[in-house]
Design a protein around this motif. Structure first.
Motif, PDB file in Angstrom:
ATOM      1  N   GLY A   7      18.942 -15.448  -9.799  1.00  0.00           N
ATOM      2  CA  GLY A   7      19.687 -14.204  -9.650  1.00  0.00           C
ATOM      3  C   GLY A   7      21.191 -14.345  -9.707  1.00  0.00           C
ATOM      4  O   GLY A   7      21.912 -13.464  -9.242  1.00  0.00           O
ATOM      5  N   LEU A  32      23.297 -14.096 -12.125  1.00  0.00           N
ATOM      6  CA  LEU A  32      23.997 -13.221 -13.061  1.00  0.00           C
ATOM      7  C   LEU A  32      23.487 -11.796 -12.929  1.00  0.00           C
ATOM      8  O   LEU A  32      22.289 -11.541 -13.070  1.00  0.00           O
ATOM      9  N   ARG A  33      24.363 -10.870 -12.660  1.00  0.00           N
ATOM     10  CA  ARG A  33      23.987  -9.452 -12.554  1.00  0.00           C
ATOM     11  C   ARG A  33      24.539  -8.731 -13.772  1.00  0.00           C
ATOM     12  O   ARG A  33      25.728  -8.466 -13.894  1.00  0.00           O
ATOM     13  N   LEU A  34      23.636  -8.417 -14.694  1.00  0.00           N
ATOM     14  CA  LEU A  34      24.038  -7.744 -15.922  1.00  0.00           C
ATOM     15  C   LEU A  34      24.180  -6.244 -15.718  1.00  0.00           C
ATOM     16  O   LEU A  34      24.978  -5.592 -16.395  1.00  0.00           O
ATOM     17  N   SER A  35      23.382  -5.707 -14.824  1.00  0.00           N
ATOM     18  CA  SER A  35      23.474  -4.296 -14.440  1.00  0.00           C
ATOM     19  C   SER A  35      22.643  -4.136 -13.171  1.00  0.00           C
ATOM     20  O   SER A  35      21.863  -5.035 -12.824  1.00  0.00           O
ATOM     21  N   PRO A  36      22.785  -3.034 -12.468  1.00  0.00           N
ATOM     22  CA  PRO A  36      21.973  -2.845 -11.258  1.00  0.00           C
ATOM     23  C   PRO A  36      20.488  -3.004 -11.585  1.00  0.00           C
ATOM     24  O   PRO A  36      19.974  -2.376 -12.515  1.00  0.00           O
ATOM     25  N   GLY A  37      19.827  -3.892 -10.866  1.00  0.00           N
ATOM     26  CA  GLY A  37      18.415  -4.149 -11.095  1.00  0.00           C
ATOM     27  C   GLY A  37      18.122  -5.148 -12.200  1.00  0.00           C
ATOM     28  O   GLY A  37      16.964  -5.450 -12.479  1.00  0.00           O
ATOM     29  N   ASP A  38      19.142  -5.661 -12.869  1.00  0.00           N
ATOM     30  CA  ASP A  38      18.938  -6.657 -13.940  1.00  0.00           C
ATOM     31  C   ASP A  38      19.685  -7.942 -13.583  1.00  0.00           C
ATOM     32  O   ASP A  38      20.729  -8.248 -14.134  1.00  0.00           O
ATOM     33  N   ASP A  39      19.129  -8.648 -12.614  1.00  0.00           N
ATOM     34  CA  ASP A  39      19.670  -9.950 -12.226  1.00  0.00           C
ATOM     35  C   ASP A  39      18.938 -11.022 -13.016  1.00  0.00           C
ATOM     36  O   ASP A  39      17.722 -10.959 -13.194  1.00  0.00           O
ATOM     37  N   ARG A  40      19.674 -12.023 -13.483  1.00  0.00           N
ATOM     38  CA  ARG A  40      19.093 -13.104 -14.280  1.00  0.00           C
ATOM     39  C   ARG A  40      19.444 -14.441 -13.656  1.00  0.00           C
ATOM     40  O   ARG A  40      20.501 -14.613 -13.060  1.00  0.00           O
ATOM     41  N   ASP A  41      18.552 -15.394 -13.855  1.00  0.00           N
ATOM     42  CA  ASP A  41      18.834 -16.763 -13.435  1.00  0.00           C
ATOM     43  C   ASP A  41      19.857 -17.371 -14.378  1.00  0.00           C
ATOM     44  O   ASP A  41      19.907 -17.041 -15.571  1.00  0.00           O
ATOM     45  N   ARG A  82      21.915 -18.213 -19.932  1.00  0.00           N
ATOM     46  CA  ARG A  82      21.394 -17.011 -19.274  1.00  0.00           C
ATOM     47  C   ARG A  82      19.895 -16.911 -19.511  1.00  0.00           C
ATOM     48  O   ARG A  82      19.415 -16.987 -20.640  1.00  0.00           O
TER      49      ARG A  82
END
Length: 191
Positions: free
Chosen positions: A171, A173-182, A149
């Motif tokens: 993008g 992985l979506r950990l929460s709304p507005g917190d997308d991770r590669d 992550r």
């Protein structure tokens, strides 16, 4: 096995980490199962990226995942490696060999984790070094891969151990709304 908190309190910088491998579901004792679950809960609830993306998690949530992993263990294709010090679990990972003939020379590493109280003491390095040896020498693999992550600083840790970033899934992985991770894809060629 002794309780994890006792063994972690007694650790010193000079202690060595023992890495043991488990090759079948029958080799995972009730005590080991409990310590794997406890470690996974602690890692996840401390913000670690080890398979459960939304902390907090409970023992009841993690137990079925540990049981499923234990059920997949097989001498020729899937092993759990456990880092221990003074008999307590400090971290663990899953090492898998690919089954399809086209990729049978490859394998993957999953759920790399070290207990938060044991971080910075060589647990992750010991686990990944032993995974490298087992993959090459026992499973006959030529390459390993893993996914990490973004935003955790993991790519620099893996790079110090010889892993190379081979790509990213932006993008993913979506950990929460507005917190997308590669999702960072990494590979290690086994020499």
């Amino acid at each position: 096995m002794s309780g994890k908190s006792t063994s972690i309190r007694r650790m010193t910088a000079g202690d060595s980490v023992d890495v043991r491998q488990y090759r079948s579901s029958t080799s995972v004792s009730t005590a080991l199962r409990r310590e794997l679950v406890d470690c996974w809960v602690a890692v996840t609830n401390a913000g670690g990226a080890a398979g459960f993306p939304f902390p907090p998690v409970t023992t009841a949530q993690v137990e079925p995942a540990v049981d499923a992993l234990s059920g997949e263990l097989a001498e020729d294709r899937c092993r759990i490696l456990v880092a221990e010090r003074h008999g307590g679990v400090l971290g663990w990972l899953v090492l898998r060999a690919d089954a399809p003939a086209l990729t049978a020379h490859n394998g993957s590493v999953h759920h790399v984790q070290s207990h938060p109280a044991a971080r910075g003491r060589g647990v992750g390095t010991a686990l990944l070094s032993r995974a490298h040896e087992i993959a090459r020498d026992e499973l006959g693999l030529e390459q390993l891969r893993l996914a990490a992550r973004d935003g955790m600083g993991l790519e620099s840790f893996y790079a110090r151990l010889g892993w190379k970033e081979i790509g990213r899934w932006p993008g993913a992985l979506r950990l929460s709304p507005g917190d997308d991770r590669d999702e960072i894809l990494m590979a290690l060629h086994l020499a």
